[in-house]
Motif scaffolding. Structure first.
Motif, PDB file in Angstrom:
ATOM      1  N   SER A 175       0.854  -1.180   0.000  1.00 29.57           N
ATOM      2  CA  SER A 175       0.000   0.000   0.000  1.00 29.57           C
ATOM      3  C   SER A 175       0.890   1.229   0.000  1.00 29.57           C
ATOM      4  N   ASP A 176       0.300   2.360  -0.322  1.00 29.67           N
ATOM      5  CA  ASP A 176       1.098   3.576  -0.317  1.00 29.67           C
ATOM      6  C   ASP A 176       1.335   4.026   1.126  1.00 29.67           C
TER       7      ASP A 176
ATOM      8  N   ARG B  94       0.447   6.688   2.733  1.00 32.96           N
ATOM      9  CA  ARG B  94      -0.725   7.238   3.434  1.00 32.96           C
ATOM     10  C   ARG B  94      -1.571   6.122   4.032  1.00 32.96           C
ATOM     11  N   GLY B  95      -1.764   5.060   3.253  1.00 36.43           N
ATOM     12  CA  GLY B  95      -2.532   3.920   3.779  1.00 36.43           C
ATOM     13  C   GLY B  95      -1.832   3.279   4.967  1.00 36.43           C
ATOM     14  N   PHE B  96      -0.541   3.162   4.868  1.00 36.09           N
ATOM     15  CA  PHE B  96       0.246   2.594   5.960  1.00 36.09           C
ATOM     16  C   PHE B  96       0.134   3.474   7.208  1.00 36.09           C
TER      17      PHE B  96
ATOM     18  N   GLN C 206      -2.259   5.523   8.000  1.00 37.85           N
ATOM     19  CA  GLN C 206      -3.611   5.411   8.544  1.00 37.85           C
ATOM     20  C   GLN C 206      -3.761   4.125   9.348  1.00 37.85           C
ATOM     21  N   GLU C 207      -3.171   3.039   8.858  1.00 37.07           N
ATOM     22  CA  GLU C 207      -3.213   1.779   9.609  1.00 37.07           C
ATOM     23  C   GLU C 207      -2.528   1.951  10.964  1.00 37.07           C
TER      24      GLU C 207
ATOM     25  N   ARG D 127      -2.126   4.746  12.687  1.00 37.30           N
ATOM     26  CA  ARG D 127      -2.954   5.591  13.558  1.00 37.30           C
ATOM     27  C   ARG D 127      -4.143   4.827  14.094  1.00 37.30           C
TER      28      ARG D 127
END
Length: 95
Positions: free
Chosen positions: A77-78, A80-82, A84-85, A87
């Motif tokens: 994943s990019d 940002r996705g990482f 968010q995970e 957080r």
């Protein structure tokens, strides 16, 4: 970093007869020595520094290959996705 040129090619009998000279050549000329047996390359002598550098590069290439395989298989994943995970988990940043 050492500057390597083409390797020095010698018969394995040369190592038996002139080990000190062969070892000095590896150190002073900054290049590996290929030892031949029956006219064909059989062994390579190189400094520990060169061996460690080659080993580290191979380990890096393996990690890169694994990353490429993960991307191609959709297991990535990019950032940002990482982020968010992270957080969303119980991750508490230090500092």
């Amino acid at each position: 970093m050492r500057t390597s040129t083409l390797p020095d090619v010698r018969p394995v009998s040369d190592l038996r007869q002139n080990m000190a000279e062969v070892m000095k050549s590896i150190d002073t000329e900054n290049r590996p020595v290929i030892l031949t047996k029956h006219g064909r390359g059989r062994y390579i002598l190189l400094s520990i520094e060169d061996y460690n550098r080659i080993t580290a590069l191979n380990a890096l290439y393996e990690v890169i290959d694994e990353g490429i395989a993960d991307i191609e298989a959709g297991r990535a994943s990019d950032f940002r996705g990482f982020a968010q995970e992270l957080r969303g988990s119980h991750f508490i940043p230090l500092g």
